[in-house]
Design a protein around this motif. Structure first.
Motif, short mmCIF file in Angstrom:
data_model
loop_
_atom_site.label_atom_id
_atom_site.label_comp_id
_atom_site.label_asym_id
_atom_site.label_seq_id
_atom_site.Cartn_x
_atom_site.Cartn_y
_atom_site.Cartn_z
N SER A 1 10.47 0.34 9.27
CA SER A 1 9.83 0.64 10.55
C SER A 1 10.86 1.17 11.54
N LEU A 2 10.38 1.64 12.69
CA LEU A 2 11.25 2.15 13.73
C LEU A 2 11.53 1.10 14.79
N ASP A 3 11.28 -0.16 14.46
CA ASP A 3 11.50 -1.24 15.40
C ASP A 3 12.94 -1.24 15.90
N GLU A 4 13.11 -1.50 17.20
CA GLU A 4 14.46 -1.43 17.78
C GLU A 4 15.40 -2.49 17.21
N ARG A 5 14.86 -3.61 16.72
CA ARG A 5 15.70 -4.64 16.10
C ARG A 5 15.81 -4.46 14.59
N LYS A 6 15.13 -3.44 14.07
CA LYS A 6 15.17 -3.13 12.63
C LYS A 6 14.61 -4.27 11.78
N VAL A 7 13.57 -4.93 12.28
CA VAL A 7 12.89 -5.92 11.45
C VAL A 7 11.51 -5.38 11.05
N ASP A 8 11.12 -5.67 9.82
CA ASP A 8 9.91 -5.11 9.24
C ASP A 8 8.98 -6.22 8.76
N VAL A 9 7.79 -5.78 8.35
CA VAL A 9 6.86 -6.64 7.63
C VAL A 9 6.82 -6.18 6.18
N ALA A 10 6.32 -7.04 5.30
CA ALA A 10 6.28 -6.70 3.87
C ALA A 10 5.19 -7.52 3.19
N LEU A 11 4.85 -7.11 1.98
CA LEU A 11 3.91 -7.85 1.15
C LEU A 11 4.52 -8.01 -0.23
N LEU A 12 4.60 -9.25 -0.71
CA LEU A 12 4.99 -9.53 -2.09
C LEU A 12 3.72 -9.84 -2.87
N TYR A 13 3.68 -9.45 -4.14
CA TYR A 13 2.48 -9.69 -4.93
C TYR A 13 2.85 -10.04 -6.37
N ASP A 14 2.06 -10.92 -6.94
CA ASP A 14 2.23 -11.35 -8.33
C ASP A 14 1.75 -10.21 -9.23
N LYS A 15 2.68 -9.58 -9.93
CA LYS A 15 2.36 -8.39 -10.73
C LYS A 15 1.41 -8.69 -11.89
N SER A 16 1.31 -9.97 -12.27
CA SER A 16 0.39 -10.32 -13.36
C SER A 16 -1.06 -10.43 -12.89
N LYS A 17 -1.26 -10.47 -11.58
CA LYS A 17 -2.61 -10.65 -11.03
C LYS A 17 -3.07 -9.52 -10.13
N VAL A 18 -2.11 -8.84 -9.50
CA VAL A 18 -2.44 -7.90 -8.43
C VAL A 18 -1.98 -6.50 -8.80
N GLU A 19 -2.85 -5.53 -8.55
CA GLU A 19 -2.52 -4.11 -8.70
C GLU A 19 -2.61 -3.45 -7.33
N ILE A 20 -1.57 -2.72 -6.94
CA ILE A 20 -1.59 -2.00 -5.67
C ILE A 20 -2.28 -0.65 -5.88
N ILE A 21 -3.36 -0.43 -5.15
CA ILE A 21 -4.10 0.83 -5.25
C ILE A 21 -3.55 1.85 -4.26
N ASP A 22 -3.27 1.38 -3.05
CA ASP A 22 -2.79 2.28 -2.00
C ASP A 22 -2.09 1.44 -0.94
N SER A 23 -1.19 2.06 -0.18
CA SER A 23 -0.56 1.36 0.93
C SER A 23 -0.04 2.37 1.94
N GLU A 24 0.14 1.89 3.17
CA GLU A 24 0.71 2.75 4.21
C GLU A 24 1.26 1.89 5.33
N ALA A 25 2.19 2.46 6.08
CA ALA A 25 2.68 1.83 7.30
C ALA A 25 1.94 2.44 8.47
N ILE A 26 1.30 1.60 9.27
CA ILE A 26 0.61 2.07 10.48
C ILE A 26 1.62 1.94 11.62
N THR A 27 2.09 3.09 12.10
CA THR A 27 3.19 3.13 13.07
C THR A 27 2.65 3.35 14.47
N PHE A 28 3.31 2.71 15.44
CA PHE A 28 2.87 2.79 16.83
C PHE A 28 4.03 3.28 17.71
N PHE A 29 3.70 4.22 18.61
CA PHE A 29 4.66 4.74 19.59
C PHE A 29 4.12 4.47 20.98
#
Length: 313
Positions: free
Chosen positions: A94-122
């Protein structure tokens, strides 16, 4: 049973390079943040999830995180027990001034990622120059397939309360954007929605009430942390005040009798071993830092959990 968790891990930064001069600012903003303290922090966070597994019998299939400083810290974390490299990562810088982000961890045996995006705000764009943008943490969006069910997951870390809460308009704007996206998903796609994060607001805040309803005042989301907050259950503290900024909200589809995944319970995960032993502060999170003083704890927040009852396929 299945679990979903959210955890503000309090400034999970890579070790700072050695300072040339003692008073030079550090990349992390932390005092004497070295490799030993970083490895201890990683071990502590992994231990939280081992405790979670011991108590519930399983690890969360999805884990929202905030206050992480990039993908490398996540890659280091998931190599540790109990993750043991069985978890995948969804993360954007992210472009956060403190350089901290959010994230998602997922169990690969159970979860499939179909799509993802970062929703950015200015905010407060001046002269249309990027250097003058006032930025904040992104909201992470991921569309996932979990046990044949499609879920739309939002992970947020809203701007903090400070200086007479000058960030309230920013939180309002971000919550309105998330709400609009949720209503499109629920009304058009008829899919599950999970919204988790550190909202820097309690469950009774106007923003967190508004997001639960559509424009006809029909309830589209449920926030099980409202009840916990009314019962004086807290995930973090500010001076003498208990706060429940960390929450997980779920679409109405998780509350139907025939749901493949149906909501069962919500809780703050706060075992005694994760709490400070300081007299007068019992029951509060054992944090990593108090101001500039290193304590060596877990985080200044407790993680939050929701439990689902799962139909067998």
């Amino acid at each position: 049973m299945e679990l979903f968790a959210f955890y503000n891990v309090e400034n999970l930064f890579l070790p700072d390079p050695p300072q040339i001069h003692k008073l030079d600012p550090t990349k992390s903003g932390l005092r004497n943040w070295d490799d030993r303290k970083y490895r201890t922090k990683l071990s502590k966070i992994a231990h939280v999830f081992r405790l979670m597994k011991e108590e519930n019998g399983i690890l969360p299939a999805l884990i929202g995180l905030c206050e992480i400083s990039g993908k490398q810290v996540l890659e280091d974390l998931i190599q540790l027990d109990p993750f043991s490299s069985q978890y995948g990562i969804v993360h954007y810088n992210s472009l956060d001034e403190r350089k901290v982000d959010v994230a998602l961890l997922y169990d690969k045996s159970k979860v499939e990622i179909i799509d993802s995006e970062a929703i950015t705000f200015f905010f407060e764009i001046v002269d249309n120059k990027p250097d003058n943008y006032d930025t904040t943490r992104d909201v992470l969006f991921a569309k996932v397939k979990f046990k044949e069910e499609i879920m739309n997951v939002f992970v947020a870390h809203l701007p903090s309360k400070r200086e007479k809460d000058i960030n309230q308009p920013k939180r309002n704007f971000i919550m309105d954007e998330i709400r609009g996206r949720i209503l499109n998903i629920i009304n058009e796609d008829k899919e599950h929605v999970i919204v988790c994060g550190d909202f820097n607001q309690n469950p009774d805040d106007e923003n967190l009430i508004k997001i639960l309803y559509d424009n006809t005042q029909k309830k589209v989301l449920h926030n099980p942390f409202q009840k916990l907050f009314s019962n004086k259950k807290y995930s973090t503290f500010h001076y003498k005040s208990g706060l429940l900024f960390d929450q997980i909200m779920l679409s109405d589809s998780f509350f139907k009798a025939d749901a493949a995944l149906s909501f069962q319970d919500a809780k703050i995960f706060n075992p005694e071993s994760m709490s400070t032993q300081n007299k007068g502060f019992e029951g509060r999170p054992f944090r990593t830092y108090a101001g500039t003083r290193y304590l060596g704890g877990f985080s200044d927040h407790f993680p939050v959990l929701v439990t689902f009852k799962s139909k067998t396929y």
